[in-house]
Design a protein around this motif. Sequence first.
Motif, PDB file in Angstrom:
ATOM      1  N   PRO A  15      -0.199  -2.306   2.268  1.00 29.63           N
ATOM      2  CA  PRO A  15      -0.867  -2.990   0.741  1.00 29.63           C
ATOM      3  C   PRO A  15      -0.761  -1.546  -0.230  1.00 29.63           C
ATOM      4  O   PRO A  15      -1.308  -0.649  -0.520  1.00 29.63           O
ATOM      5  CB  PRO A  15      -2.526  -3.023   1.175  1.00 29.63           C
ATOM      6  CG  PRO A  15      -2.596  -1.976   2.923  1.00 29.63           C
ATOM      7  CD  PRO A  15      -1.158  -2.453   3.077  1.00 29.63           C
ATOM      8  N   ALA A  16      -1.069  -2.210  -1.834  1.00 32.20           N
ATOM      9  CA  ALA A  16      -0.882  -1.192  -3.185  1.00 32.20           C
ATOM     10  C   ALA A  16      -2.019  -1.099  -2.998  1.00 32.20           C
ATOM     11  O   ALA A  16      -2.298  -0.302  -4.296  1.00 32.20           O
ATOM     12  CB  ALA A  16      -0.464  -2.349  -4.072  1.00 32.20           C
ATOM     13  N   SER A  17      -3.427  -1.747  -2.923  1.00 30.13           N
ATOM     14  CA  SER A  17      -4.392  -1.225  -3.660  1.00 30.13           C
ATOM     15  C   SER A  17      -5.695  -1.899  -2.514  1.00 30.13           C
ATOM     16  O   SER A  17      -5.474  -1.870  -1.580  1.00 30.13           O
ATOM     17  CB  SER A  17      -4.567  -2.728  -4.872  1.00 30.13           C
ATOM     18  OG  SER A  17      -4.629  -3.991  -4.518  1.00 30.13           O
ATOM     19  N   ALA A  18      -6.860  -1.086  -2.308  1.00 31.10           N
ATOM     20  CA  ALA A  18      -7.709  -1.645  -1.243  1.00 31.10           C
ATOM     21  C   ALA A  18      -8.030  -2.734  -1.833  1.00 31.10           C
ATOM     22  O   ALA A  18      -8.541  -3.146  -0.442  1.00 31.10           O
ATOM     23  CB  ALA A  18      -9.064  -0.931  -1.970  1.00 31.10           C
ATOM     24  N   PHE A  19      -8.184  -3.427  -2.969  1.00 26.33           N
ATOM     25  CA  PHE A  19      -8.844  -4.891  -2.897  1.00 26.33           C
ATOM     26  C   PHE A  19      -7.150  -5.426  -1.758  1.00 26.33           C
ATOM     27  O   PHE A  19      -7.764  -6.703  -1.010  1.00 26.33           O
ATOM     28  CB  PHE A  19      -7.965  -5.468  -4.260  1.00 26.33           C
ATOM     29  CG  PHE A  19      -8.237  -7.355  -3.987  1.00 26.33           C
ATOM     30  CD1 PHE A  19      -9.305  -7.711  -4.004  1.00 26.33           C
ATOM     31  CD2 PHE A  19      -6.780  -8.102  -3.687  1.00 26.33           C
ATOM     32  CE1 PHE A  19      -9.468  -9.199  -4.123  1.00 26.33           C
ATOM     33  CE2 PHE A  19      -7.066  -9.595  -4.413  1.00 26.33           C
ATOM     34  CZ  PHE A  19      -7.881 -10.217  -3.746  1.00 26.33           C
ATOM     35  N   VAL A  20      -6.330  -5.648  -1.931  1.00 24.72           N
ATOM     36  CA  VAL A  20      -5.072  -6.193  -0.959  1.00 24.72           C
ATOM     37  C   VAL A  20      -5.614  -5.703   0.348  1.00 24.72           C
ATOM     38  O   VAL A  20      -4.569  -6.714   1.268  1.00 24.72           O
ATOM     39  CB  VAL A  20      -4.125  -5.757  -1.368  1.00 24.72           C
ATOM     40  CG1 VAL A  20      -2.784  -6.204  -1.139  1.00 24.72           C
ATOM     41  CG2 VAL A  20      -3.171  -5.873  -3.496  1.00 24.72           C
ATOM     42  N   PHE A  21      -5.249  -4.471   0.704  1.00 23.19           N
ATOM     43  CA  PHE A  21      -5.404  -4.324   2.016  1.00 23.19           C
ATOM     44  C   PHE A  21      -7.263  -4.707   3.084  1.00 23.19           C
ATOM     45  O   PHE A  21      -7.430  -5.318   4.020  1.00 23.19           O
ATOM     46  CB  PHE A  21      -6.405  -2.935   2.090  1.00 23.19           C
ATOM     47  CG  PHE A  21      -5.823  -2.207   3.754  1.00 23.19           C
ATOM     48  CD1 PHE A  21      -6.506  -2.779   4.449  1.00 23.19           C
ATOM     49  CD2 PHE A  21      -4.991  -0.889   3.498  1.00 23.19           C
ATOM     50  CE1 PHE A  21      -6.602  -1.684   5.885  1.00 23.19           C
ATOM     51  CE2 PHE A  21      -4.489  -0.080   4.866  1.00 23.19           C
ATOM     52  CZ  PHE A  21      -5.781  -1.378   6.291  1.00 23.19           C
ATOM     53  N   ASP A  22      -8.480  -4.810   1.847  1.00 23.14           N
ATOM     54  CA  ASP A  22      -9.281  -5.638   2.324  1.00 23.14           C
ATOM     55  C   ASP A  22      -9.460  -7.745   2.330  1.00 23.14           C
ATOM     56  O   ASP A  22     -10.104  -7.211   3.390  1.00 23.14           O
ATOM     57  CB  ASP A  22     -10.806  -5.181   1.124  1.00 23.14           C
ATOM     58  CG  ASP A  22     -12.033  -5.850   2.104  1.00 23.14           C
ATOM     59  OD1 ASP A  22     -12.174  -5.338   3.294  1.00 23.14           O
ATOM     60  OD2 ASP A  22     -12.426  -5.564   0.886  1.00 23.14           O
TER      61      ASP A  22
END
Length: 349
Positions: free
Chosen positions: A228-235
């Motif tokens: 994931p490229a960002s915290a949003f994508v991971f979450d």
Amino acid sequence: MDIRLEQVGKRYDGLAALQSTSLHIASGQLVALLGPSGSGKTTLLRLIAGLLPVDEGRILFGGKDATRLSLRERRVGFVFQHYALFPHMSVFENIAFGLRSRPRALRPSNAEIERKVVELLELVQLAAYRDRHPAQLSGGQRQRVALARAMAIDPTVLLLDEPFGALDAKVRIELRRWLRELHDRTGFTTLFVTHDQEEALDLADRVVVMDRGRIEQDGNAEQVYGEPASAFVFDFLGRSNRLRGDVRDGVFSLPDISVTFPAADCPDGQADLFVRPHDLGLAAGNNGLRAEVDEVRRLAGRISLELAVPGQERRLLMDVSERELPLLPRRGEPIAVDLRRHRVFPVTA
């Protein structure tokens, strides 16, 4: 037909529904636009279709500027979430509608329309239902009629807006497998909008993850889920845990806890550590992150734990096999946790 967006934007009452966005979709790809409500994915789809006017930038179909062309002029096959079938028409006539409504000079003969619709009925496995009306069909059958109608006009691209959103879980799984097979046979360039992560990851060649009117990440299923490229994508993708702490000199630490974790790619400052439940395990001896068992659940051969970590508001979810945890811990029991794989991202406003 390939599609290219160059700095395309859309605003409503001064607010950006889609921020300046560039995207290239190669001919023959099956692409998912994935994101929560309000992320801009449906706006993007409708701009590509020509159902909404572009405020900035341009859209190219096959290298030709299509920015000011209508849906009909772009020859786009569009499938709405709730099918939009004509209730008074038979299945056959619903599929034939786009062909019969062409200008007289471009309209196929009745024999050609018959041949085309019969071919599509076979393709979508509804030949025996040609004389039925939409009310006599199941939800999955109605969706297949809508797809056949979109394909009848020989579209340059197929665009689907939440195509399985109105169906129950079992039918959704069956229909998306069928759509994948159909796409592989026909080779249409296809975009579909969904908020269902499993659907996007299972079905698409590429997944474009969107949030707040912009693209957060664009890649295949393995990339967006595993890298994931960002915290949003991971979450957003899958189940995840978040621990709030700080990064100093490439090291992530939690308040009042001595254990630290590498965070080489994260700048100094407040940060969040993300880890998936299946990437947690039991730590050997006194090593690892100390936590306290809050809940214990047994789920189909696996054990799911909810752990309280000092100073953290969110519980830590941990999934382990019964073999790894032969003796169930009791509520309130201390436990040491090993983070097998994690990512650290800076906290942004």
